[in-house]
Design an enzyme around this catalytic site. Structure first.
Site, PDB file in Angstrom:
ATOM      1  N   THR A   1      -4.487  -5.332   2.567  1.00 46.53           N
ATOM      2  CA  THR A   1      -3.422  -4.623   1.833  1.00 46.53           C
ATOM      3  C   THR A   1      -3.495  -4.883   0.326  1.00 46.53           C
ATOM      4  OG1 THR A   1      -2.002  -4.769   3.770  1.00 46.53           O
ATOM      5  CG2 THR A   1      -0.919  -4.270   1.695  1.00 46.53           C
TER       6      THR A   1
ATOM      7  N   ASP B   1       0.755   0.577   5.765  1.00 43.20           N
ATOM      8  CA  ASP B   1       0.811  -0.471   6.807  1.00 43.20           C
ATOM      9  C   ASP B   1       1.876  -0.098   7.849  1.00 43.20           C
ATOM     10  OD1 ASP B   1      -0.340  -3.385   5.263  1.00 43.20           O
ATOM     11  OD2 ASP B   1       0.128  -1.630   4.077  1.00 43.20           O
TER      12      ASP B   1
END
Ligand code: AMP
Ligand code: MG
Ligand code: MG
Ligand code: MG
Ligand code: MG
Length: 307
Positions: free
Chosen positions: A122, A50
């Site tokens: 995620t 990320d």
């Protein structure tokens, strides 16, 4: 190339190129094996993928478009040095072959806000559901989602021999590219929703649509891909947990193919620079019959979602 491409088409073209680079960065993090997981909040993770993907996307787009507002999901140190090979300054030629829709031709820097979700899904990424992961770059003009990129780094990962990853992009008024449009089966109702951020109200809203099937998968981007590829009829998320960077690119691409993404009051999201980040009105997305699905939602759920 379309002569003298407009600002929106140049941003979109750069976004496609940078999403390819970010997708490589994300796959490399997994290959190296150290995900560097940080817990940002309850049920809210961040990984090195990320962080690195956001550095790549925001720094690259900022270099190309220094006067355009860019908001990324991750809170990173703006002073940190970005590795040279994170900077992508190319433009995707395919995007530039298309002519900008008339209503966007005169767009100025100050009209645009770019919403970046460097890695959507995620939770699923950390659990190995790799095809749920997408990179989202949404382009809004005067508060409206108008164009976007949804890049899926692990498309085909379970089909060795086929090319890994794909980039879907679109503009409202022009169309969407990089996938095959299918319509969902006509004789049943298939609803998708969150698999990792569900609660009683989320489930109750899904059940209120009388689905024959419920598909619980990760990612706002991934769920909108299921919609445009005809795998599901509706994405129903009665929660305040989705943010602007989750919905901007998917909303633009869905609308580019004639679908609809709104809150639970049927109102399109506002993507101006000063809006609150959360979509507190919930998320309802459909390929057709939007009003029918809205009508299925019980009043107490609609009332629980902000107007
Ligand atoms: P999901 O369908 O659970 O993958 O959610 C879609 C997007 O919204 C993902 O980026 C999630 O991280 C985000 N999201 C949804 N609900 C929450 C929540 N309660 N807290 C943090 N992020 C959320
Ligand atoms: Mg997300
Ligand atoms: Mg994210
Ligand atoms: Mg997140
Ligand atoms: Mg969801």
């Amino acid at each position: 190339m379309a002569s003298n491409p407009s600002l929106v088409m140049r941003i979109l073209s750069a976004s496609v190129a940078v999403s390819n680079r970010a997708s490589n960065i994300i796959r490399n993090v997994l290959t190296k094996g150290d995900l560097g997981i940080v817990e940002k909040g309850k049920n809210d993770l961040q990984t090195e993928a990320d962080r690195s993907a956001q550095r790549c996307i925001v720094a690259s787009l900022h270099k190309q478009f220094p006067n355009v507002a860019i908001f990324g999901e991750e809170q990173l140190d703006p002073q940190e040095t970005i590795p040279k090979d994170f900077i992508e300054l190319n433009f995707d030629e395919e995007v530039l072959k298309h002519t900008c829709p008339e209503y966007l031709k005169d767009t100025k820097d100050e009209d645009v806000v770019i919403w970046v979700d460097p890695l959507d899904g995620t939770a699923e990424f950390t659990q190995g559901f790799l095809d749920h992961v997408t990179v989202l770059i949404g382009i809004s003009v005067k508060g409206n989602a108008v164009a976007g990129v949804v890049h899926q780094p692990w498309f085909n990962f379970e089909k060795p021999g086929l090319p890994l990853g794909r980039c879907i992009w679109g503009v409202i008024g022009l169309g969407a590219f990089g996938f095959e449009r299918e319509t969902p089966p006509p004789n049943k109702v298939i609803v998708t929703t969150s698999r990792s951020h569900s609660d009683r109200m989320v489930t109750e809203a899904v059940e209120a649509c009388n689905p024959d099937e419920v598909v619980r998968v990760g990612g706002a981007g991934h769920k909108v891909l299921l919609l445009i590829e005809g795998k599901v009829h509706a994405y129903v998320f009665a929660s305040k947990g989705c943010k602007k960077w989750d919905t901007c690119a998917p909303e633009a691409i869905l609308h580019a193919v004639g679908g609809t993404l709104t809150d639970f009051h049927g109102i399109r999201m506002n993507y101006s620079a000063d809006v609150q980040r959360k979509n507190t009105g919930g998320v309802l997305a459909t390929v057709a019959d939007h009003g029918k699905f809205l009508g299925c939602i019980p009043e107490h759920i609609r009332d629980a979602m902000d107007k």
